[in-house]
Design a protein around this motif. Sequence first.
Motif, mmCIF file in Angstrom:
data_model
loop_
_atom_site.group_PDB
_atom_site.id
_atom_site.type_symbol
_atom_site.label_atom_id
_atom_site.label_comp_id
_atom_site.label_asym_id
_atom_site.label_seq_id
_atom_site.Cartn_x
_atom_site.Cartn_y
_atom_site.Cartn_z
ATOM 1 N N MET A 206 -5.304 -14.839 64.879
ATOM 2 C CA MET A 206 -4.595 -16.304 64.526
ATOM 3 C C MET A 206 -6.018 -16.410 64.919
ATOM 4 S SD MET A 206 -2.095 -16.780 67.599
ATOM 5 C CE MET A 206 -2.115 -18.805 67.559
ATOM 6 N N GLY A 207 -7.745 -15.247 65.255
ATOM 7 C CA GLY A 207 -8.648 -16.079 65.491
ATOM 8 C C GLY A 207 -9.606 -16.118 66.458
ATOM 9 N N TYR A 208 -8.096 -16.129 67.947
ATOM 10 C CA TYR A 208 -8.942 -15.989 69.206
ATOM 11 C C TYR A 208 -9.851 -14.832 69.465
ATOM 12 C CZ TYR A 208 -6.056 -20.306 69.460
ATOM 13 O OH TYR A 208 -5.120 -21.861 68.894
ATOM 14 N N LEU A 209 -9.774 -13.650 69.712
ATOM 15 C CA LEU A 209 -10.220 -12.498 70.248
ATOM 16 C C LEU A 209 -10.446 -11.556 68.663
ATOM 17 C CD1 LEU A 209 -7.822 -11.277 72.701
ATOM 18 C CD2 LEU A 209 -9.423 -13.140 72.978
ATOM 19 N N TYR B 130 -12.807 -9.759 73.030
ATOM 20 C CA TYR B 130 -13.575 -10.133 73.766
ATOM 21 C C TYR B 130 -13.129 -12.017 73.397
ATOM 22 C CZ TYR B 130 -15.923 -9.513 69.329
ATOM 23 O OH TYR B 130 -17.121 -9.733 68.365
ATOM 24 N N LEU B 131 -13.419 -13.619 73.155
ATOM 25 C CA LEU B 131 -13.056 -14.090 72.864
ATOM 26 C C LEU B 131 -14.780 -15.115 71.412
ATOM 27 C CD1 LEU B 131 -13.020 -16.900 76.369
ATOM 28 C CD2 LEU B 131 -11.250 -15.798 74.459
ATOM 29 N N LEU B 132 -13.397 -15.435 70.742
ATOM 30 C CA LEU B 132 -14.694 -15.808 69.439
ATOM 31 C C LEU B 132 -14.595 -17.239 69.852
ATOM 32 C CD1 LEU B 132 -12.791 -13.630 66.789
ATOM 33 C CD2 LEU B 132 -14.830 -13.333 67.583
ATOM 34 N N GLU B 133 -15.459 -17.435 68.919
ATOM 35 C CA GLU B 133 -15.829 -19.749 69.438
ATOM 36 C C GLU B 133 -14.235 -20.374 69.513
ATOM 37 O OE1 GLU B 133 -18.031 -22.461 69.903
ATOM 38 O OE2 GLU B 133 -18.728 -20.490 69.705
ATOM 39 N N LYS B 134 -13.312 -19.484 68.299
ATOM 40 C CA LYS B 134 -12.056 -19.893 68.208
ATOM 41 C C LYS B 134 -11.562 -21.043 69.820
ATOM 42 C CE LYS B 134 -7.801 -21.165 66.116
ATOM 43 N NZ LYS B 134 -6.626 -20.414 65.102
ATOM 44 N N GLY B 135 -11.562 -19.587 70.535
ATOM 45 C CA GLY B 135 -11.158 -19.225 72.020
ATOM 46 C C GLY B 135 -11.832 -19.643 72.636
ATOM 47 N N ARG B 136 -13.066 -20.044 73.129
ATOM 48 C CA ARG B 136 -13.900 -20.069 73.760
ATOM 49 C C ARG B 136 -13.556 -22.345 73.584
ATOM 50 N NH1 ARG B 136 -18.211 -17.047 71.929
ATOM 51 N NH2 ARG B 136 -19.263 -17.997 70.335
ATOM 52 N N LYS B 137 -13.391 -22.742 72.582
ATOM 53 C CA LYS B 137 -13.162 -23.827 72.212
ATOM 54 C C LYS B 137 -12.022 -24.482 72.816
ATOM 55 C CE LYS B 137 -15.681 -24.783 67.550
ATOM 56 N NZ LYS B 137 -15.047 -24.868 65.991
ATOM 57 N N LEU B 138 -10.875 -23.206 73.156
ATOM 58 C CA LEU B 138 -9.785 -24.233 73.657
ATOM 59 C C LEU B 138 -10.714 -24.453 75.471
ATOM 60 C CD1 LEU B 138 -6.605 -21.254 73.616
ATOM 61 C CD2 LEU B 138 -7.443 -23.352 72.671
ATOM 62 N N PHE B 139 -11.193 -23.807 76.037
ATOM 63 C CA PHE B 139 -11.320 -24.032 77.249
ATOM 64 C C PHE B 139 -12.745 -24.995 77.259
ATOM 65 C CE2 PHE B 139 -9.939 -19.795 77.387
ATOM 66 C CZ PHE B 139 -8.780 -20.085 77.945
#
Length: 88
Positions: free
Chosen positions: A57-60, A73-82
């Motif tokens: 899904m592009g989160y990790l 580890y987190l990608l930008e898409k995952g960091r954006k959630l927070f």
Amino acid sequence: MSDTLNRSDYLVLSTLHELDMTDQFHGMTIAELLEESQNALGTRMTVYRIASKLVKMGYLATGVLDNHANTYYLLEKGRKLFKEDKAE
């Protein structure tokens, strides 16, 4: 594969976010994720499926190997959630 996140997905993402696992050299193995969540995520295979789903899904992303185990580890898409959570 669903494009929505469930509670377990979010717990994995949240754990990586809280520990600042955001590049290929700073990631966590499945065993470390299980330990950090105090086994709330279930079995090793369950966490593997969650991590694989989040990678697709592009989160990790997978990072460097740690004693023959993938790290995540987190990608930008995952960091954006927070970032969005804090903005509300």
